[in-house]
Design an enzyme around this catalytic site. Structure first.
Site, short mmCIF file in Angstrom:
data_model
loop_
_atom_site.label_atom_id
_atom_site.label_comp_id
_atom_site.label_asym_id
_atom_site.label_seq_id
_atom_site.Cartn_x
_atom_site.Cartn_y
_atom_site.Cartn_z
CG ASN A 178 -0.23 88.11 -79.51
OD1 ASN A 178 0.39 88.59 -80.44
ND2 ASN A 178 0.27 87.13 -78.80
CG ASN A 216 8.59 84.25 -78.66
OD1 ASN A 216 7.76 85.12 -78.88
ND2 ASN A 216 9.48 83.85 -79.57
CB CYS A 222 6.14 90.85 -81.36
SG CYS A 222 4.50 90.34 -80.84
N GLY A 223 4.31 92.16 -84.06
CA GLY A 223 3.37 93.22 -84.49
C GLY A 223 2.41 93.62 -83.39
CG ASN A 224 -1.07 91.37 -82.18
OD1 ASN A 224 -1.77 92.22 -82.71
ND2 ASN A 224 -1.21 90.09 -82.43
CG ASN A 271 13.73 79.05 -102.67
OD1 ASN A 271 12.57 79.31 -102.92
ND2 ASN A 271 14.68 79.09 -103.58
CG HIS A 318 11.96 83.76 -103.38
ND1 HIS A 318 12.99 83.90 -104.28
CD2 HIS A 318 11.76 82.41 -103.26
CE1 HIS A 318 13.37 82.71 -104.71
NE2 HIS A 318 12.65 81.79 -104.11
CG ASN A 334 16.85 83.28 -102.86
OD1 ASN A 334 18.01 83.11 -103.24
ND2 ASN A 334 16.17 82.33 -102.22
CD GLU A 387 19.62 82.57 -107.51
OE1 GLU A 387 19.97 81.61 -106.79
OE2 GLU A 387 19.35 82.49 -108.72
NE ARG A 388 18.74 80.87 -99.04
CZ ARG A 388 17.85 80.08 -98.45
NH1 ARG A 388 17.50 80.28 -97.18
NH2 ARG A 388 17.25 79.12 -99.13
CB CYS A 396 16.17 83.45 -109.62
SG CYS A 396 15.77 82.63 -108.07
CB THR A 442 12.37 79.46 -106.64
OG1 THR A 442 13.70 79.97 -106.50
CG2 THR A 442 12.39 77.95 -106.74
N GLY A 443 12.47 82.40 -107.96
CA GLY A 443 12.27 83.84 -107.76
C GLY A 443 11.20 84.40 -108.68
#
Ligand SMILES: N[C@H](CCC[C@H](N)C(=O)O)C(=O)O
Length: 332
Positions: free
Chosen positions: A83, A136, A145-147, A209, A211, A248, A266-267, A275, A277-278
């Site tokens: 990269n 980019n 960017c980690g790398n 969504n 989390h 979230n 929650e967002r 929640c 989904t949470g």
């Protein structure tokens, strides 16, 4: 379209450089190139066509890094596991010396230098040693960017002539990052999330969504969720620069490998009593972090949910009540 004079000077790679470049570059001579900031990629071709290769002579990397001729972009090309990035010494200004449009041309692998992005080493912000920005190859600007930050750390070590183990603070679009150069030339980066000056260990999960799940801060090894001031810390997670679409956030306490307790910010809704989904995201994060079984009871302020991340089909199942509160009619 003035063809710019471009010269290539070949030099043996210095020993210290070999420590920072992976072994496959071990014997390849270090090639330093500087490209005039050209207005369009075609100019790069004419510049390439008119380049004259001077007799190989040794340049010290320091003399290259000291080059400041105006009208040219002096850079060092780095890569982290392939990269690859163009690194630019921008320590004299918080304004990138290359525009996103120029970055696109520079990153072009046929008409430019060729890279996945352009990274700027800039002065520190709010007390950090340095700051890092990155464009980019399509000209967009990511938070982090980690790398890239590993390459950034090696570049700083060259610019600052650092030897041995060094840590420094870097302001990025994703907050504070602290890379550590190790004595073997590798770079270790603590990718924790710093919120309100506190480093949190987080796992981010999408249930469609976003989390952000945390079980602990870097300092305190386990959260006591009832002690948290969600109204204070919740919005700082929700609006953190790391989450351009906001998030979230679930704060989790482990009672056992099958019994978790969570509170949620929650967002768009703030602290809610439950929640779904949470809760699903929490079990996925707990399993990924080795903290729980795949089948758990998740205790929320409004009551428990049964969650299972079934190994057989990789689906997450949520089981819980849904009850009528009242029937109503309103004029519209
Ligand atoms: N309360 C909902 C989650 C809503 C998430 C919403 N706040 C978002 O912006 O993603 C649930 O039970 O799954």
């Amino acid at each position: 379209m003035a063809a710019a004079a471009t010269s290539i000077s070949l030099s043996r790679s210095a020993t210290s450089r070999r420590a920072s470049i992976s072994s496959r570059f071990h014997q390849v001579p270090f090639v330093s190139r500087h490209f005039p900031l050209l207005q369009n990629p075609r100019s790069l071709i004419s510049a390439a066509a008119s380049m004259s290769v001077q007799a190989p002579h040794k340049i010290s990397q320091n003399s290259f890094l000291d080059r400041k001729e105006s009208g040219f972009l002096h850079f060092v090309k780095y890569h982290g596991l392939g990269n690859d990035f163009i690194l630019v010494d921008n320590r004299d200004s918080l304004e990138p010396r290359v525009t996103p449009e120029q970055a696109v041309k520079l990153c072009d692998r046929n008409f430019g230098v060729g890279a996945d992005g352009v990274i700027f080493a800039m002065p520190g912000i709010n007390g950090t040693d340095f700051s890092m920005r990155i464009f980019n190859s399509d000209g967009s600007e990511p938070e982090m960017c980690g790398n890239g930050v590993r390459c950034f750390a090696r570049f700083i070590a060259e610019l600052e002539n650092l030897r041995g183990i060094h840590r420094f603070t870097v302001h990025t679009g994703a907050g504070l990052i602290v890379p550590e150069i190790q004595d073997d030339g590798k770079v270790r980066v603590d990718m924790e999330l710093v919120v309100d000056g506190i480093p949190w260990n987080v796992t981010c999960v999408s249930m469609g969504n976003p989390h952000c799940i945390t079980f602990e801060t870097k300092e305190s090894k386990a959260l006591q969720v009832d002690d948290l001031n969600l109204a204070e810390i919740g919005p700082k997670f929700e609006h953190h620069v790391m989450f351009p679409a906001r998030t979230n956030t679930e704060f989790v306490q482990i009672f056992s490998r099958s019994h978790l307790k969570m509170r949620v910010w929650e967002r768009g809704a703030g602290a809610t009593l439950a929640c779904g989904t949470g809760a699903c995201a929490v079990v996925v994060a707990a399993v990924l972090e080795g903290r729980s079984e795949r089948k758990c009871t998740v205790e929320l302020p409004g009551g428990p949910l049964e969650i299972e991340w079934r190994e057989a089909d990789n689906h997450v199942y949520m089981t819980g009540p849904a009850e009528v509160v009242f029937y109503g009619s309103v004029p519209l």
